[in-house]
Design an enzyme around this catalytic site. Sequence first.
Site, short mmCIF file in Angstrom:
data_model
loop_
_atom_site.label_atom_id
_atom_site.label_comp_id
_atom_site.label_asym_id
_atom_site.label_seq_id
_atom_site.Cartn_x
_atom_site.Cartn_y
_atom_site.Cartn_z
N GLY A 1 -49.96 0.82 -12.84
CA GLY A 1 -49.14 0.28 -14.03
C GLY A 1 -48.81 -0.23 -15.26
CB CYS A 2 -46.13 -2.18 -16.20
SG CYS A 2 -46.03 -3.78 -17.64
CG PHE A 3 -51.14 -6.09 -17.70
CD1 PHE A 3 -49.60 -6.33 -19.07
CD2 PHE A 3 -52.35 -5.66 -18.98
CE1 PHE A 3 -49.91 -6.50 -20.00
CE2 PHE A 3 -52.27 -5.71 -19.69
CZ PHE A 3 -51.07 -6.30 -20.87
#
Length: 178
Positions: A12-14
């Site tokens: 997902g979002c880093f």
Amino acid sequence: MSTTETIVLAGGCFWCTESVFKEVRGVLDVESGYSNGQATAPTYEQVCAGRTGCAEVVKLVYDPAQVGTRQLLEIFFAVHDPTQLDRQGNDVGTQYRSGIYFTTPAQRQEAEELVREATRDGLYDAPIVTEVAPLAHYFPAEDYHQDFFEKNPTQGYCMAVAAPKVAKFRKTFRELAR
């Protein structure tokens, strides 16, 4: 003399993934980036638009004498949902897919074994969709994405999404925290 290994994870979002792995003992470097797509040196805007095939990833350099690949992957599976195809929560698109991008045959074996075991043991209510593939086309993200949670702990997304993941890591993997 200690040797290091590198593995790249898409969860997902880093910002969220990075925030967790910066807390892990034996992880020597965490860098947010993009990988396993078709683009050469993509920008954040291009990746977010879904035109590159790249995933938001974190590149982990670690000391296997302090933390093993298996332990890193267990943390990874605990702090994201490996059953969500091309998304994590409200973040939707192929750039948010779940992926393990290995750099050694042993890492591949560990990843495939963990997926098999989790599937066999019924740990999830839905099939695991985590992509297990060799690392390809890695590019570091822009500087403002590096250490984002650390620099912006009160930013809304960080408070709502990243902070609970860090808290879960600290509670579940206390013995692996710095």
